[in-house]
Write a protein that holds these residues in place. Structure first.
Motif, PDB file in Angstrom:
ATOM      1  N   ALA A  84      38.882  44.818  44.500  1.00  0.00           N
ATOM      2  CA  ALA A  84      38.659  43.598  43.704  1.00  0.00           C
ATOM      3  C   ALA A  84      37.245  43.546  43.139  1.00  0.00           C
ATOM      4  O   ALA A  84      37.018  42.937  42.096  1.00  0.00           O
ATOM      5  CB  ALA A  84      38.931  42.364  44.563  1.00  0.00           C
ATOM      6  N   CYS A  85      36.307  44.197  43.841  1.00  0.00           N
ATOM      7  CA  CYS A  85      34.894  44.100  43.443  1.00  0.00           C
ATOM      8  C   CYS A  85      34.453  45.271  42.569  1.00  0.00           C
ATOM      9  O   CYS A  85      33.806  45.078  41.550  1.00  0.00           O
ATOM     10  CB  CYS A  85      34.040  44.020  44.705  1.00  0.00           C
ATOM     11  N   TRP A  86      34.808  46.493  42.982  1.00  0.00           N
ATOM     12  CA  TRP A  86      34.323  47.692  42.287  1.00  0.00           C
ATOM     13  C   TRP A  86      35.434  48.540  41.690  1.00  0.00           C
ATOM     14  O   TRP A  86      35.186  49.633  41.178  1.00  0.00           O
ATOM     15  CB  TRP A  86      33.494  48.563  43.247  1.00  0.00           C
ATOM     16  N   GLY A  87      36.670  48.106  41.816  1.00  0.00           N
ATOM     17  CA  GLY A  87      37.773  48.860  41.224  1.00  0.00           C
ATOM     18  C   GLY A  87      38.111  50.140  41.961  1.00  0.00           C
ATOM     19  O   GLY A  87      38.648  51.082  41.375  1.00  0.00           O
ATOM     20  N   ARG A 101      39.366  55.589  34.805  1.00  0.00           N
ATOM     21  CA  ARG A 101      38.232  54.702  35.073  1.00  0.00           C
ATOM     22  C   ARG A 101      37.156  55.002  34.038  1.00  0.00           C
ATOM     23  O   ARG A 101      36.748  56.156  33.883  1.00  0.00           O
ATOM     24  CB  ARG A 101      37.649  54.976  36.461  1.00  0.00           C
ATOM     25  N   TYR A 150      36.190  45.051  35.351  1.00  0.00           N
ATOM     26  CA  TYR A 150      35.340  44.576  36.441  1.00  0.00           C
ATOM     27  C   TYR A 150      33.921  44.373  35.929  1.00  0.00           C
ATOM     28  O   TYR A 150      33.407  45.205  35.180  1.00  0.00           O
ATOM     29  CB  TYR A 150      35.279  45.606  37.567  1.00  0.00           C
ATOM     30  N   MET A 189      30.334  44.788  36.903  1.00  0.00           N
ATOM     31  CA  MET A 189      29.671  45.581  37.946  1.00  0.00           C
ATOM     32  C   MET A 189      28.236  45.126  38.225  1.00  0.00           C
ATOM     33  O   MET A 189      27.761  45.208  39.336  1.00  0.00           O
ATOM     34  CB  MET A 189      29.646  47.057  37.530  1.00  0.00           C
ATOM     35  N   LEU A 200      33.440  47.955  34.269  1.00  0.00           N
ATOM     36  CA  LEU A 200      34.333  49.077  34.570  1.00  0.00           C
ATOM     37  C   LEU A 200      35.712  48.754  34.020  1.00  0.00           C
ATOM     38  O   LEU A 200      36.248  47.679  34.293  1.00  0.00           O
ATOM     39  CB  LEU A 200      34.412  49.301  36.082  1.00  0.00           C
ATOM     40  N   LYS A 221      39.542  49.912  34.160  1.00  0.00           N
ATOM     41  CA  LYS A 221      40.378  50.734  35.047  1.00  0.00           C
ATOM     42  C   LYS A 221      41.844  50.593  34.656  1.00  0.00           C
ATOM     43  O   LYS A 221      42.317  49.475  34.390  1.00  0.00           O
ATOM     44  CB  LYS A 221      40.176  50.265  36.484  1.00  0.00           C
TER      45      LYS A 221
END
Lengths: 262, 250
Positions: free
Chosen positions: A194-197, B91, B169, B171, B186, B188
């Protein structure tokens, strides 16, 4: 509370834990009750320290190592009450108490800064269950390792019934610790996604926590295999050693890490 | 037969795992050994080994066996999800400068250029700091243009954004030498995220079922403590000595 007063309370709490531990060895009629009374005082003091950290920061005190360890020491009390009533584990009390004393001794030597900033990455619903699960499992594995060492020492005396009690005690502690450890690790994976994928990033702390979990996993599998059962308990000691590496040494020597704040 | 196949798979897995560890020690970039094809092979072999073991093992039907199957099926699902992502997932990192109102639809990732399939720009970025200078809160507003309509969406840390096939995301933020602030995102694409997440949840549930719901073990433990506890031993000794005392009187 100032840092100096917190340090004094930590030292006194550690000493009170040790006093309660020593009382468990006396054979007199009231020594058990005295030990429990002293232990309750120590737990109350420990709770005051945790409460202070919580109030000062405004969130569950899990950010710095000092906050985590004071909470871990308190977790031993919660876990002992569970083990005492669910697994008839009253005989383990002294091992829980000595573990709490050792932790508070370590805490007494640390920087007692209560107030820590709470970075955006930690502001997640996964934060509390992730850390709390690990606290429960770490405390149980620590006591299981102490029981394991005691049982190895007592093997020479050859009291098979006593050894069986220790063996089943270890097994029940690990059976309670293992799901919490798995839960902590996998909630961490969900949080990382959830935070960094990324569920898993082979971070130093992640790798060592995986190694700790696998050591317990090996214990549980070996224990089911008659030919390997006799070697199984050594994996509890190994898991405890890996737990210490995960909790302390990775932060000290592990370089940069996404867990650098813990 | 299944047990033999499972054993062979575990041996192969151990050899591959050992090879990866040796690579990790010898290779200057440890991360390289834990990603790409080696980890794909390990994940596939581990999933296969657990699947075969699952078929070979036939526990009694109780809460423990339900936990056993849920746990191991969960592990297989998670491993397969990771396998699919490693093979087919994407990614991409994208840094957008604060104040730059240009739309971007392509990102360079190494040697290749990846088309995002949508135009994206940074419309606003909010940063709050603690008194000691550490970050407290990040929020970005991203503007999108898909060729027909424009829309904006807000994103914060720990709360990714779903736009089309992409999961985005926030980051962090960094500052260049010229003093410009760049916000990092990010992008993904993971077609197996549901599989992986379901696998993780099943693994947690299964482990709790296996380890906590085990009345058989608790009963046996109680039997041991009841029969062999120090208190019971002492009472037995007490009754024996009392008995011998009576005999002595006779």
């Amino acid at each position: 509370m100032t840092d100096i007063s917190l340090r004094i309370i930590c030292i006194v709490t550690a000493l009170v834990y040790y006093a309660s531990f020593i009382c468990t060895f006396f054979k007199s009629k009231y020594s058990g009750r005295v030990s429990v009374g002293i232990w309750i005082v120590a737990v109350a003091m420990n709770a005051v320290i945790v409460g202070n950290n919580w109030i000062v920061n405004g969130y569950m005190p899990f950010v710095s190592m000092y906050q985590v360890l004071t909470f871990l020491s308190l977790t031993f009390a919660i876990v002992y009450i569970y083990v005492r009533y669910m697994h008839s584990g009253a005989f383990m009390r002294r091992y829980f108490i000595v573990a709490q004393g050792v932790i508070m001794t370590g805490v007494s030597c640390m920087d007692q800064t209560s107030e820590w900033s709470f970075p955006p990455a930690l502001q997640s619903a996964y934060f509390i269950p992730h850390v709390f699960s690990y606290m429960i499992s770490y405390s149980l594995v620590a006591v299981a390792a102490i029981l394991c060492v005691v049982s190895i020492v007592k093997e020479r005396s050859g009291n098979s019934s006593e050894l069986r009690i220790y063996e089943w005690g270890m097994y029940n502690l690990v059976c309670t610790a293992f799901p919490f450890m798995v839960c902590g690790m996998l909630l961490g994976a969900l949080w990382a996604n959830a935070c960094w994928g990324n569920y898993w990033s082979w971070d130093n702390k992640e790798v060592w926590s995986l190694v700790t979990t696998l050591a317990l996993c090996v214990y549980l599998h070996f224990r089911r295999c008659p030919s390997l059962k006799k070697y199984s308990k050594y994996f509890i000691i190994a898991a405890f050693a890996f737990e210490i590496i995960t909790l302390f040494f990775v932060n000290m020597f592990g370089g940069s890490s996404v867990h650098s704040y813990s | 037969m299944n047990r033999k196949i499972s054993f062979v798979l575990y041996v192969v897995l151990a050899v591959v795992g050992l090879a990866i560890l040796v690579m990790a020690v010898l290779s200057p970039s440890v991360g390289g050994a834990f990603s790409g094809m080696p980890i794909v092979i390990v994940l596939f072999l581990l999933a296969a080994a657990i699947a075969v073991s699952l078929i070979a093992f036939n526990p009694k039907k109780n809460a423990y066996s339900i936990g056993f199957y849920v746990l191991h099926v969960g592990i297989i699902m998670f491993l397969l999800g990771s396998f699919v992502f490693t093979v087919a997932g994407e990614r991409v990192n994208l840094s957008l400068m604060e104040g730059d109102k240009t739309y971007y639809n392509q990102v360079s990732a190494g040697d290749e250029i990846i088309d995002l399939g949508i135009n994206v720009r940074l419309e606003n970025f909010t940063e709050e700091l603690y008194d000691d200078g550490n970050p407290k809160y990040y929020e970005a507003v991203l503007g999108f243009y898909d060729g027909s309509e424009q829309f904006s969406k807000s994103i914060t840390v720990n709360h990714p954004l779903y736009v089309g096939e992409w999961k985005i995301y926030l980051m962090g933020v960094s500052e260049s030498e010229s003093g410009a602030s760049y916000v990092s995102f990010l992008f993904k694409k993971d077609g197996a995220e549901f599989l992986s997440t379901s696998g993780i949840i099943l693994t947690i549930v299964g482990t709790f079922c296996m380890c906590i719901l085990k009345p058989r073990d608790k009963v046996r433990y109680d039997r041991v403590t009841a029969a062999d506890s120090p208190a019971a031993s002492e009472s037995r000794r007490g009754s024996q000595s009392a008995g011998s005392g009576k005999r002595g009187k006779k």
